[in-house]
Design a protein around this motif. Structure first.
Motif, mmCIF file in Angstrom:
data_model
loop_
_atom_site.group_PDB
_atom_site.id
_atom_site.type_symbol
_atom_site.label_atom_id
_atom_site.label_comp_id
_atom_site.label_asym_id
_atom_site.label_seq_id
_atom_site.Cartn_x
_atom_site.Cartn_y
_atom_site.Cartn_z
ATOM 1 N N LEU A 178 48.897 33.587 31.957
ATOM 2 C CA LEU A 178 49.139 32.199 32.331
ATOM 3 C C LEU A 178 47.905 31.646 33.024
ATOM 4 O O LEU A 178 47.156 32.391 33.664
ATOM 5 C CB LEU A 178 50.341 32.084 33.273
ATOM 6 C CG LEU A 178 51.638 32.816 32.920
ATOM 7 C CD1 LEU A 178 52.654 32.609 34.023
ATOM 8 C CD2 LEU A 178 52.194 32.334 31.595
ATOM 9 N N THR A 179 47.739 30.349 32.922
ATOM 10 C CA THR A 179 46.740 29.645 33.716
ATOM 11 C C THR A 179 47.484 28.888 34.799
ATOM 12 O O THR A 179 48.276 27.987 34.510
ATOM 13 C CB THR A 179 45.911 28.672 32.854
ATOM 14 O OG1 THR A 179 45.243 29.416 31.834
ATOM 15 C CG2 THR A 179 44.893 27.952 33.710
ATOM 16 N N SER A 180 47.252 29.261 36.044
ATOM 17 C CA SER A 180 47.988 28.665 37.151
ATOM 18 C C SER A 180 47.513 27.243 37.416
ATOM 19 O O SER A 180 46.496 26.792 36.877
ATOM 20 C CB SER A 180 47.841 29.513 38.418
ATOM 21 O OG SER A 180 46.515 29.430 38.890
ATOM 22 N N ILE A 181 48.249 26.555 38.281
ATOM 23 C CA ILE A 181 47.889 25.174 38.620
ATOM 24 C C ILE A 181 46.527 25.118 39.293
ATOM 25 O O ILE A 181 45.740 24.189 39.077
ATOM 26 C CB ILE A 181 48.971 24.564 39.530
ATOM 27 C CG1 ILE A 181 50.291 24.460 38.769
ATOM 28 C CG2 ILE A 181 48.549 23.198 40.032
ATOM 29 C CD1 ILE A 181 51.424 23.919 39.594
ATOM 30 N N SER A 182 46.215 26.144 40.102
ATOM 31 C CA SER A 182 44.932 26.163 40.805
ATOM 32 C C SER A 182 43.784 26.643 39.931
ATOM 33 O O SER A 182 42.637 26.630 40.367
ATOM 34 C CB SER A 182 45.031 27.049 42.049
ATOM 35 O OG SER A 182 45.490 28.343 41.719
ATOM 36 N N GLY A 183 44.082 27.100 38.691
ATOM 37 C CA GLY A 183 43.016 27.407 37.744
ATOM 38 C C GLY A 183 42.810 28.864 37.426
ATOM 39 O O GLY A 183 42.192 29.180 36.401
ATOM 40 N N GLU A 184 43.279 29.798 38.266
ATOM 41 C CA GLU A 184 43.037 31.204 37.969
ATOM 42 C C GLU A 184 43.995 31.708 36.901
ATOM 43 O O GLU A 184 45.028 31.100 36.628
ATOM 44 C CB GLU A 184 43.160 32.058 39.238
ATOM 45 C CG GLU A 184 44.576 32.234 39.749
ATOM 46 C CD GLU A 184 45.006 31.160 40.712
ATOM 47 O OE1 GLU A 184 46.029 31.345 41.397
ATOM 48 O OE2 GLU A 184 44.318 30.122 40.769
ATOM 49 N N GLU A 185 43.651 32.854 36.308
ATOM 50 C CA GLU A 185 44.468 33.454 35.259
ATOM 51 C C GLU A 185 45.450 34.446 35.863
ATOM 52 O O GLU A 185 45.081 35.306 36.659
ATOM 53 C CB GLU A 185 43.581 34.150 34.228
ATOM 54 C CG GLU A 185 44.360 34.719 33.038
ATOM 55 C CD GLU A 185 43.460 35.365 32.000
ATOM 56 O OE1 GLU A 185 43.311 34.805 30.907
ATOM 57 O OE2 GLU A 185 42.887 36.438 32.307
ATOM 58 N N LEU A 186 46.710 34.322 35.482
ATOM 59 C CA LEU A 186 47.759 35.237 35.927
ATOM 60 C C LEU A 186 48.114 36.155 34.772
ATOM 61 O O LEU A 186 48.420 35.687 33.678
ATOM 62 C CB LEU A 186 48.996 34.463 36.378
ATOM 63 C CG LEU A 186 48.795 33.418 37.486
ATOM 64 C CD1 LEU A 186 50.094 32.655 37.728
ATOM 65 C CD2 LEU A 186 48.318 34.085 38.758
ATOM 66 N N VAL A 187 48.077 37.462 35.010
ATOM 67 C CA VAL A 187 48.379 38.458 33.984
ATOM 68 C C VAL A 187 49.660 39.179 34.410
ATOM 69 O O VAL A 187 49.699 39.806 35.472
ATOM 70 C CB VAL A 187 47.230 39.459 33.800
ATOM 71 C CG1 VAL A 187 47.574 40.457 32.701
ATOM 72 C CG2 VAL A 187 45.933 38.728 33.472
ATOM 73 N N ILE A 188 50.697 39.087 33.571
ATOM 74 C CA ILE A 188 52.005 39.671 33.888
ATOM 75 C C ILE A 188 52.429 40.544 32.725
ATOM 76 O O ILE A 188 52.325 40.150 31.559
ATOM 77 C CB ILE A 188 53.058 38.563 34.121
ATOM 78 C CG1 ILE A 188 52.554 37.547 35.154
ATOM 79 C CG2 ILE A 188 54.380 39.157 34.580
ATOM 80 C CD1 ILE A 188 53.443 36.347 35.306
ATOM 81 N N SER A 189 52.902 41.756 33.007
ATOM 82 C CA SER A 189 53.378 42.639 31.945
ATOM 83 C C SER A 189 54.644 42.049 31.318
ATOM 84 O O SER A 189 55.462 41.426 32.007
ATOM 85 C CB SER A 189 53.663 44.037 32.487
ATOM 86 O OG SER A 189 54.775 44.025 33.355
ATOM 87 N N ASN A 190 54.801 42.244 30.035
ATOM 88 C CA ASN A 190 55.933 41.641 29.326
ATOM 89 C C ASN A 190 57.272 42.174 29.816
ATOM 90 O O ASN A 190 58.258 41.436 29.873
ATOM 91 C CB ASN A 190 55.786 41.903 27.827
ATOM 92 C CG ASN A 190 54.621 41.147 27.225
ATOM 93 O OD1 ASN A 190 54.304 40.044 27.653
ATOM 94 N ND2 ASN A 190 53.969 41.734 26.245
ATOM 95 N N ALA A 191 57.331 43.464 30.160
ATOM 96 C CA ALA A 191 58.587 44.033 30.652
ATOM 97 C C ALA A 191 58.991 43.387 31.972
ATOM 98 O O ALA A 191 60.156 43.030 32.179
ATOM 99 C CB ALA A 191 58.457 45.543 30.807
ATOM 100 N N ASP A 192 58.037 43.226 32.900
ATOM 101 C CA ASP A 192 58.339 42.570 34.179
ATOM 102 C C ASP A 192 58.691 41.103 33.962
ATOM 103 O O ASP A 192 59.511 40.533 34.691
ATOM 104 C CB ASP A 192 57.142 42.676 35.123
ATOM 105 C CG ASP A 192 56.882 44.109 35.566
ATOM 106 O OD1 ASP A 192 57.822 44.921 35.500
ATOM 107 O OD2 ASP A 192 55.742 44.406 35.965
#
Length: 357
Positions: A222-236
């Motif tokens: 994901l690209t957060s509102i503040s601009g950084e990239e968020l990486v989340i595992s699909n299972a979580d």
């Protein structure tokens, strides 16, 4: 060679000729039926909007010509006078051909269904969508042909119980070793099939807010509102509660305003009408309710709830800005003051000679 000798030397030429005629005629008839049926199904598919007749047409067209020939050959040989052992072998061969053809039909049907599902869910065809659909199709084909292979081996008289048991034990061992990777992989497949969100959707996951940029085999980014990239595992990701704002048709907004305590009851009664008049002149909003909700510590509070007729957050903030400016203008005309936090301090003077002195 022994089989051929039995066919040629144990039957008269009349039977052999009849067998050849049956083989040729049956093969031509089956080919004709396949072509006519496929043409009719394709013609019907072009006239309807449902996908099932398209899938059926593709499935029938995948019928293997070699399977039709073998079926015709075995049917023609069946009229000959052959030993029981040969007839049993022919019967097993016919079953093998039928199972092989069933594998082709199911594999083609599932491939067509996945193609239709992918195109209907996302017409522009993103890269991750194509990858996920290919993976799903590959896994389904493995399952189909594994079942077909086991049925063929069982039909040939091979004991597959020990093979299935060993595969089961090996599969459990492999699954335990790579359970985290498999969890993310199946979660990715679940996302591809169920579509809780797509690339470009604005979603909130717990306390994380961002726009989906990529859905991979193991992680979603994901690209957060503040601009950084968020990486989340699909299972979580699938274990969390997801708020998808793309599915939202209207956005509900609630806010509170406070006026001073010295506002007269007549003006308090007019405030609701003023607010309703303001909302009637803003085309992008729809007023839900306005109430004199509470008497606060330093203000008389009104609660306003309304709907923005668009899911865009920018449109919602534009509407809120227009509402705030209109409130300031109208309240200024009516001499209604907004409240701000205040405290009143009462000071008493001690008089000499009073009680307690």
């Amino acid at each position: 060679m022994k089989h051929l000798k039995i066919i040629y030397f144990s039957n008269s030429w009349e039977y052999l000729l009849a067998s050849c005629i049956v083989i040729a005629v049956l093969f031509l008839v089956l080919l004709f039926i396949k072509r006519i049926l496929t043409a009719q199904l394709y013609k019907r598919a072009r006239l309807t909007t449902t996908c099932w007749d398209d899938i059926l047409a593709e499935t029938i067209s995948s019928t293997c010509t070699l399977s039709l020939f073998v079926f015709s050959l075995l049917s023609g040989i069946y009229i000959l006078d052959l030993p029981d052992e040969v007839n049993n072998v022919n019967g097993h061969l016919a079953a093998v051909v039928f199972l092989f053809q069933c594998g082709l039909w199911f594999s083609k049907a599932m491939s067509c269904w996945l193609s239709v599902k992918a195109s209907s869910r996302r017409a522009d065809g993103t890269r991750h969508e194509t990858i996920n659909m290919h993976i799903i199709g590959f896994i389904i084909r493995i399952v189909i042909w594994s079942i077909v292979l086991l049925l063929i081996l069982d039909n040939l008289g091979i004991n597959i119980t020990a093979l299935i048991a060993s595969l089961g034990i090996g599969g459990i061992a492999v699954a335990l070793a790579v359970q985290n990777i498999l969890g993310d992989l199946f979660a990715s497949l679940s996302i591809a099939i169920d579509k809780p969100f797509e690339v470009g959707d604005s979603i909130v996951i717990d306390d994380l807010n961002g726009t989906v940029k990529y859905v991979g085999l193991k992680t979603t980014r994901l690209t957060s509102i503040s601009g950084e990239e968020l990486v989340i595992s699909n299972a979580d990701l699938l274990k969390s509660r997801i708020h998808n704002f793309k599915k939202m048709q209207e956005r509900r907004m609630v806010f509170t305003i406070g006026v001073t305590f010295d506002t007269s009851s007549e003006k308090l009664r007019r405030i609701s009408g003023i607010i309703r008049d303001i909302f009637s002149h803003i085309p992008t909003v729809r007023l839900d309710r306005v109430h004199f909700s509470s008497i606060g510590q330093s203000s008389l509070d009104f609660e306003i709830a309304y709907y923005v007729k668009d899911s865009s957050y920018t449109v919602a903030m534009d509407a809120q800005q227009e509402i705030n400016l209109s409130l300031i203008e109208h309240f200024a005309k009516e001499n209604i003051e907004f409240a701000f936090p205040t405290q009143t301090l009462y000071v008493t003077e001690n008089v000499p000679g009073s009680a307690g002195t």
